[in-house]
Write an enzyme that holds these catalytic residues in place. Structure first.
Site, PDB file in Angstrom:
ATOM      1  N   ASP A 406      -3.803   6.748  -8.225  1.00  0.00           N
ATOM      2  CA  ASP A 406      -3.325   6.698  -6.838  1.00  0.00           C
ATOM      3  C   ASP A 406      -4.422   6.165  -5.912  1.00  0.00           C
ATOM      4  OD1 ASP A 406      -1.582   7.116  -4.724  1.00  0.00           O
ATOM      5  OD2 ASP A 406      -2.159   9.208  -4.460  1.00  0.00           O
ATOM      6  N   GLU A 409      -5.594   1.099  -3.356  1.00  0.00           N
ATOM      7  CA  GLU A 409      -5.428  -0.190  -2.633  1.00  0.00           C
ATOM      8  C   GLU A 409      -6.781  -0.860  -2.377  1.00  0.00           C
ATOM      9  OE1 GLU A 409      -3.884   2.725  -1.793  1.00  0.00           O
ATOM     10  OE2 GLU A 409      -2.161   2.034  -2.958  1.00  0.00           O
ATOM     11  N   ASP A 480       4.717   6.042  -1.045  1.00  0.00           N
ATOM     12  CA  ASP A 480       5.176   7.124  -0.172  1.00  0.00           C
ATOM     13  C   ASP A 480       6.402   6.751   0.651  1.00  0.00           C
ATOM     14  OD1 ASP A 480       3.046   8.367  -1.280  1.00  0.00           O
ATOM     15  OD2 ASP A 480       1.781   8.269   0.508  1.00  0.00           O
TER      16      ASP A 480
HETATM   17  C1  GLC Z   1      -0.596   9.743  -1.935  1.00  0.00           C
HETATM   18  C2  GLC Z   1       0.385   9.448  -3.058  1.00  0.00           C
HETATM   19  C3  GLC Z   1       1.284  10.623  -3.268  1.00  0.00           C
HETATM   20  C4  GLC Z   1       0.445  11.849  -3.576  1.00  0.00           C
HETATM   21  C5  GLC Z   1      -0.569  12.101  -2.459  1.00  0.00           C
HETATM   22  C6  GLC Z   1      -1.527  13.224  -2.783  1.00  0.00           C
HETATM   23  O1  GLC Z   1       0.061   9.881  -0.733  1.00  0.00           O
HETATM   24  O2  GLC Z   1       1.109   8.293  -2.787  1.00  0.00           O
HETATM   25  O3  GLC Z   1       2.187  10.382  -4.307  1.00  0.00           O
HETATM   26  O4  GLC Z   1       1.264  12.967  -3.718  1.00  0.00           O
HETATM   27  O5  GLC Z   1      -1.319  10.930  -2.227  1.00  0.00           O
HETATM   28  O6  GLC Z   1      -2.249  12.954  -3.920  1.00  0.00           O
END
Ligand code: GLC
Length: 763
Positions: A406, A409, A480
């Protein structure tokens, strides 16, 4: 030919014309590379290995242009550097635009612009401003339509919209005016007067693509920097163009079979083993099939990547194995931001080895993510990827079955990372500007390598950020989204365009990530996403619960009905992945991929196909219990009541809250998997196929669903031929335990076969 000369070197053609020089390389009869060096290193993160195949081509000289011809494409090159591409029948595909662009008239003075910007209005038109800027402008036909481009927001057909390629984490509700999301996949698929083509712009710098928003006469691609580096992709059909694109950038590999099962996630409950176990117990207690539980950031010790908290977990290994015994695999999240903490091993080691990105003055660059002040691994370097892969061993040893990458980017809470921060481009020092869009790609690649090396299984990586070609290493999810009806609607276009862009293994957060869902929205989402390859319910910290039982009845029962139905289709989906692994064609796909000569499907945003045989028309509007369904050419059978329809027509179907309209193409046979609560890795002893219609043939694939032994022939390939008089089951390949029994359900009876000396005979 005045002011135009060329030199041929093998399949490369160097062109010198009045205004510029550039080169064309014939890769295959259907793929031609256009390249002009702007002084940047020429390496591709998307394309690996040599893609040039020995190809015949001819060059002829004409009065004002030269013509390059392969068996599939004609490229005319003019003295002013313009190029026009036609298919072999001279249908125009990609033609350079001959006039100046006419930027949009936004009807404002510079003062007014400042005023509008003060309130936060985006009136820039997203034009890139840099001395190294360049653009490619192509002629637009009246009926030209566009697809692909990865995860962009909005509708299926991208005509009249403009987007940016700059991987961005913006958690605000991502609606159709969002120009950029987490992924950059500059692959455009077009139909010009119904003739298909593709263009892949392989440039990692910030870029922009305008598909007839600025003008009805042209579309254009522009980039802030980088070489002019694009591929002209032809093919007799859209399918062939997608096959060619995935020939270049890679196919989604065959996944482990259990990854196609239902997956439960939520940010927050991994705070303790007790909470996770409660979720697991409830899933079983409520008879909800499920294969995977995801652990979000809270399982870590202070959000330090490659650690596990010890205050609320006794022994992670035991905990993971307890879940395994209940039939659940565990997938853990990891983030690239390494906590700046002198007492933390990963930070110390990365620092000592110089593995983090730097400021131009050589100090380590620091920004802020979940753990607070954090530094960024320099994933562009092979050594850093190897180090990251080595660290994945920590999770594999605990028993984790997949890794969720995650924030890659990369996200930064303390303002944007300046473009001049020093990131490596393989072994060369480069900039954030160049490496930003491939940061997630390189992290996913490192994670893939780590999982492969230590688990010896087909790696299950899920990444949020990606570039063209990341599909070789990772599944993706769309980031998200919110619990909004518009986001359920967007799911179809987004997953279909991702599929057309090589990402066959993709999904959305079912139920919506941000905001509070409703029972109706959650129900329609689990229905609509039934065939979404990645099938995961996930929600944000602080949102209301959206596990299947959260709303009581009838939500729970309907949710269960669809989870059970999903498991019935596991073997069909797995067969689709087996095919995909060869062709690169997506599992979940827009109708236009299969019916490109039918303009009725060009803007069809609310239906999709699963492979060639299943048409899904979910209800994606609040309060609706009926909907119109367009059925394309052919005959279609209602999955529920078996009514047969003639295609090329729109029908009205009833869809009360517990009904997902599904249609099966007549003369299809579908594997019909057993009802299970999770996917077993034991060899299956029997299987059922269901026939819709009266005759067909089908190939069914079977292997152990976990490792790479299929690459050494350890698999079975069954060939079924079902006619009105007879059913034949042949083995095209077998080197894996065969089914002992095969049942074929015909519309009026069931025929059973048993295995006898490697042959199937009537039982
Ligand atoms: C980001 C991710 C999401 C995750 C969050 C906490 O927003 O896109 O899926 O739950 O981080 O890790």
């Amino acid at each position: 030919m005045q002011n135009l000369s060329y030199k041929v070197d093998g399949q490369r053609i160097f062109i010198d014309c009045a205004t510029s020089s550039f080169e064309l390389t014939v890769l295959t009869p259907e793929i031609i590379h256009v390249f002009q060096n702007h002084g940047c290193t020429q390496n591709s993160y998307a394309i690996e290995g040599n893609k040039v195949q020995e190809t015949d081509f001819e060059i002829t000289e004409n009065r004002d242009h030269m013509e390059l011809k392969t068996s599939a494409l004609i490229v005319n090159i003019f003295a002013d550097g313009k190029i026009d591409v036609y298919d072999r029948d001279k249908n125009p595909l990609i033609l350079d635009y001959r006039h100046a662009r006419q930027p949009l008239d936004r009807q404002m003075s510079e003062d007014q612009k400042r005023l509008a910007e003060q309130e936060g209005h985006d009136v820039s038109g997203n034009l890139l401003n840099s001395p190294t800027y360049f653009e490619v402008v192509k002629k637009l036909a009246d009926n030209e339509v566009f697809y692909g481009l990865g995860d962009k927001t909005g509708f299926l057909n991208k005509r009249h919209y403009a987007y940016d390629n700059w991987n961005t984490d913006n958690p605000a509700p991502q609606v159709e005016n969002f120009t950029r999301l987490y992924k950059s996949v500059p692959f455009l698929l077009g139909l010009k007067n119904q003739h298909p083509y593709g263009i892949f712009f392989d440039n990692t710098y910030k870029s922009h693509i305008d598909l007839g928003k600025e003008s009805n006469n042209y579309y254009f691609y522009s980039a802030a920097n980088g070489n002019l580096d694009y591929y002209i992709i032809g093919g007799a059909s859209l399918k062939k163009v997608v096959e060619n694109y995935t020939y270049l950038t890679g196919k989604t590999p065959l996944p482990q079979k259990w990854t196609l099962g239902y997956q439960q996630s939520r940010w927050g409950y991994s705070v303790s083993q007790e909470k996770v176990l409660q979720i697991a117990e409830k899933l079983r207690e409520y008879d909800l099939p499920c294969d995977v539980i995801h652990l979000d950031i809270d399982y870590m010790d202070g959000y330090r990547v490659f650690t596990w908290r010890t205050d609320t977990y006794e022994d992670p290994r035991e905990f993971v194995s307890k879940l395994k015994n209940m039939g659940f695999k565990v997938v853990t999240i990891i983030d690239p931001g390494v906590k700046k903490d002198d007492q933390y091993g990963i930070y110390q080691e990365g620092l000592a080895k110089g593995y983090f990105v730097q400021n131009p003055d050589g100090t380590i660059y620091v920004n802020r993510v979940w753990p607070g002040d954090a530094v960024y691994p320099d994933f562009g370097r092979k050594q850093v990827r190897k180090w990251w892969a080595d660290n994945c061993r920590y999770l594999v040893d605990i028993g984790v079955s997949g890794i969720w990458d995650d924030m890659n980017e990369p996200a930064s809470f303390n303002g944007d990372i300046p473009e001049d921060i020093v990131f490596s481009d393989e072994e060369n020092k480069s900039t954030h500007a160049k490496m930003h869009n491939v940061y997630g790609h390189n992290m996913a690649k490192a994670t893939y390598e780590g999982l492969k090396r230590y688990s010896h299984k087909r790696p299950f990586v899920i990444t949020r950020a990606a570039y063209a070609g990341t599909q070789k290493y990772s599944t993706i999810w769309t980031g998200d989204n919110h619990s909004l009806w518009v986001h359920l609607q967007m799911m179809i276009a987004q997953l279909c365009n991702l599929g057309l862009s090589g990402f066959s293994f993709a999904g959305t957060d079912i139920g919506g990530f941000g905001s509070d869902t409703t029972p109706e929205l959650l129900t329609r989402w689990i229905e609509g996403a039934l065939f979404s390859p990645l099938f995961r319910n996930h929600s944000a910290l602080g949102t209301r619960s959206q596990e299947p039982w959260s709303f009581g009845e009838p939500t729970l029962s309907i949710y269960r009905k669809y989870l059970k139905l999903r498991y019935r289709f596991i073997d069909y989906l797995y067969d689709q992945f087996y095919q995909e692994n060869k062709t690169g064609l997506p599992i979940m796909r827009p109708l236009v991929l299969n019916y490109e000569n039918d303009p009725q499907v060009y803007n069809l945003n609310d239906e999709y196909l699963v492979g060639d045989s299943i048409l899904v028309a979910p209800v994606i509007q609040q309060g609706k219990t009926k909907r119109m369904v367009y059925l394309p050419a052919g005959k279609w059978i209602d999955f529920w009541d078996k009514t047969e329809y003639e295609g090329q027509t729109t029908i009205l179907v009833d869809a009360p809250i517990d009904k997902l309209p599904i249609f099966i193409k007549k003369n299809t046979i579908l594997p019909w998997s057993k009802e299970v609560d999770h996917i077993s890795t034991e060899p299956q002893k029997e299987i059922t196929f269901k026939l819709y219609g009266d005759h067909t043939s089908y190939q069914h694939y079977q292997d152990n669903g976990t490792d790479f032994s299929y690459e050494n022939g350890k698999y079975n390939l069954y060939d079924l031929n079902v006619g009105s008089e007879s059913i034949d089951i042949n083995l095209l390949h077998h080197d894996y335990p065969l089914y002992q029994r095969i049942k074929v359900e015909l519309p009026d009876k069931t025929v059973e076969f048993k295995l006898a000396h490697d042959k199937y005979v009537l039982a």
